[in-house]
Design an enzyme around this catalytic site. Structure first.
Site, PDB file in Angstrom:
ATOM      1  N   ASP A   1       0.752  -0.982   0.038  1.00  0.00           N
ATOM      2  CA  ASP A   1      -0.078   0.028  -0.168  1.00  0.00           C
ATOM      3  C   ASP A   1       0.858   1.352   0.043  1.00  0.00           C
ATOM      4  OD1 ASP A   1      -2.956  -1.168   1.962  1.00  0.00           O
ATOM      5  OD2 ASP A   1      -2.331  -1.454  -0.218  1.00  0.00           O
TER       6      ASP A   1
ATOM      7  N   GLU B   1      -2.945  -2.520  -8.870  1.00  0.00           N
ATOM      8  CA  GLU B   1      -1.825  -1.577  -9.298  1.00  0.00           C
ATOM      9  C   GLU B   1      -1.798  -0.959 -10.470  1.00  0.00           C
ATOM     10  OE1 GLU B   1      -1.944  -4.898  -8.870  1.00  0.00           O
ATOM     11  OE2 GLU B   1      -0.545  -5.882 -10.403  1.00  0.00           O
TER      12      GLU B   1
END
Lengths: 172, 310
Positions: free
Chosen positions: B207, B233
């Protein structure tokens, strides 16, 4: 020849310093005594109509100065009138009420009860609040930037119980 | 008749009037003044007759005021009508004030009318309080709406636009490009080996990389560009005014910035980029698909590179 006198607000002086015991108020009777004796002498010197004009002019000057120094001319109309009402009561000049107000037409009908100049007078048969006519016109002139006339149509001295003024923009 | 008789006649009449009320005709002077013998009696009768007339007029005036006829008139010399004139002026002013309040002017106050003043001024106070409350509700509503709008359009992790918002903005940019025939570039990029980062360093570290890369890209796009998280992503950029080659150069600059950034994980972080440029018949789907296909080739050809649409 002596230079004419030009009024400035500072000429009202420092009453706190000048009257530490008697304070900054006096009686309405004394105010009227001065005004009516002025009227008496001036009318004999200059005639009734010219005297009336002088009182209106003086009232106009007073109204403009009053507006500049005592009122907030940047307020929107409704708030300005509210402030004017409050100040006239606080200073015991009179109780202002609005009967009509046309902002586009710049035409107003105002009443003043318990007026400083005339409330309680005997009935003379004619209006007497010449100074007030000028005073009101001067205030509106200062507030709007336009010239106004204020004509008294009802007065204690004509048998009414409030003074009623028709206020109109001269251009409109 | 002599003065005594005249007075008796008048007294009897008034006693009856007091008992029955004024009636439709009001007070009617019960005798001819000229019928009184002596001059003083006649004069007295004349004055009394005038008072009767004034009483009648004042009575009619009061009735008119009571019926709401605020423009009613009465003669100036009428001594009985004088207090009523003050009342009339107050009612006219109150009429104006009521209209002002209705128009939203809550500066109005009533002075010197006893209980009515208290009631009116209390009403104004209550209206002001309600207005204040309403303004507060309005502000709260606006704050909540802004928050909901933000939640609906923002990716909670990175703080950039989410896919929903991106799609809507892309529709707008495509319309603009079609209308003005202006160039429009689109860049899709994907963090290389992101699964490995997550597996090696944990999802928290993953993260952190996402947040960092969003920050790097955001610092390097123009204010007119749109930058969003596409999913996982993957990220998307709309570059208005950029042709294919310009978009490619832009993407390569971003690729280098990412490569140079010191991420918190102990391995280099890179990204692969796919670039497409708007064609007149494009929809959001066709345009993004071409960018996606270019990205796929960038991954297949070794990653950490920029590929343009074919």
């Amino acid at each position: 020849m002596q230079k004419p006198y030009d009024f400035t607000w500072a000429d009202l002086g420092n009453l706190t310093e000048g009257r530490p015991n008697l304070g900054n108020e006096t009686s309405v009777a004394i105010y009227r005594l001065m005004q009516f004796t002025f009227k008496d002498v001036l009318s004999k010197e200059l005639g009734r109509e010219r005297t009336r004009e002088i009182f209106v002019q003086a009232g106009h000057l007073s109204g403009r100065e009053f507006c500049r120094h005592v009122l907030n001319c940047t307020l929107p109309f409704a708030e300005f009138i509210a402030e004017l009402k409050a100040k006239l009561i606080a200073l015991k000049i009179g109780v202002l009420q609005v009967e009509e107000a046309s902002l586009p037409g710049l035409h107003f009908v105002l009443t003043v009860s318990e007026d400083l100049d005339c409330s309680g007078l005997p009935v003379f048969g004619e209006t007497v609040c010449d100074y007030d006519e000028g005073f009101i016109a001067g205030i509106f002139r200062e507030y709007t930037g336009q010239e106004f006339t204020a004509r008294e149509v009802d007065c204690w001295a004509t048998g009414d119980r409030t003074c009623r003024f028709q206020v109109k923009s001269i251009g409109g | 008749m002599n003065t005594g008789q005249a007075l008796e006649t008048i007294a009897n009449y008034l006693a009856q009037a007091m008992a029955r009320g004024l009636g439709r005709n009001g007070l009617v002077f019960p005798l001819e003044c000229s019928a009184v013998d002596d001059r003083a009696g006649q004069d007295f009768c004349k004055i009394l007759a005038q008072i009767f007339t004034q009483c009648n007029e004042a009575y009619s005036f009061a009735q008119a005021i009571a019926n709401g006829e605020l423009q009613a008139e009465v003669s100036r010399a009428n001594i009985f009508a004088m207090p009523l004139k003050a009342l009339q002026a107050s009612l006219r002013h109150l009429t104006w004030q009521a209209n002002q309040v209705a128009a939203g002017d809550l500066n109005q106050q009533v002075d010197f009318l006893g209980e009515f003043s208290l009631a009116f001024n209390h009403l104004i106070e209550v209206l002001r309080d309600k207005e204040t409350l309403q303004n507060k509700y309005q502000e709260s509503l606006q704050t909540i709406n802004a928050l909901l709008e933000k939640q609906a359009t923002t990716d909670p992790l990175t703080g950039i636009f989410n896919r929903l918002k991106f799609t809507k903005l892309l529709e707008v940019e495509i319309c603009r490009a079609q209308r003005y025939k202006s160039p429009l570039g689109i860049i899709m990029f994907d963090i290389d080996k992101f699964k490995q980062i997550n597996d090696s360093y944990g999802h928290q570290a993953g993260d952190s990389v996402l947040v960092d890369i969003a920050r790097v890209i955001k610092a390097n796009v123009r204010t007119t560009d749109v930058f969003a998280r596409w999913g996982g992503e993957e990220f998307m950029i709309i570059a208005p005014g950029c042709r294919l080659e310009q978009s490619r150069q832009f993407a390569d600059m971003l690729r280098l910035r990412v490569g140079q950034h010191p991420f918190s994980v102990l391995q280099p972080v890179t990204a692969s980029f796919g670039v497409a440029a708007f064609k007149p018949d494009d929809t959001e789907i066709s345009l993004t698909n071409r960018a996606d296909q270019a990205l796929y080739r960038a991954k297949a050809d070794g990653r950490n590179r920029v590929e343009v649409e074919e």
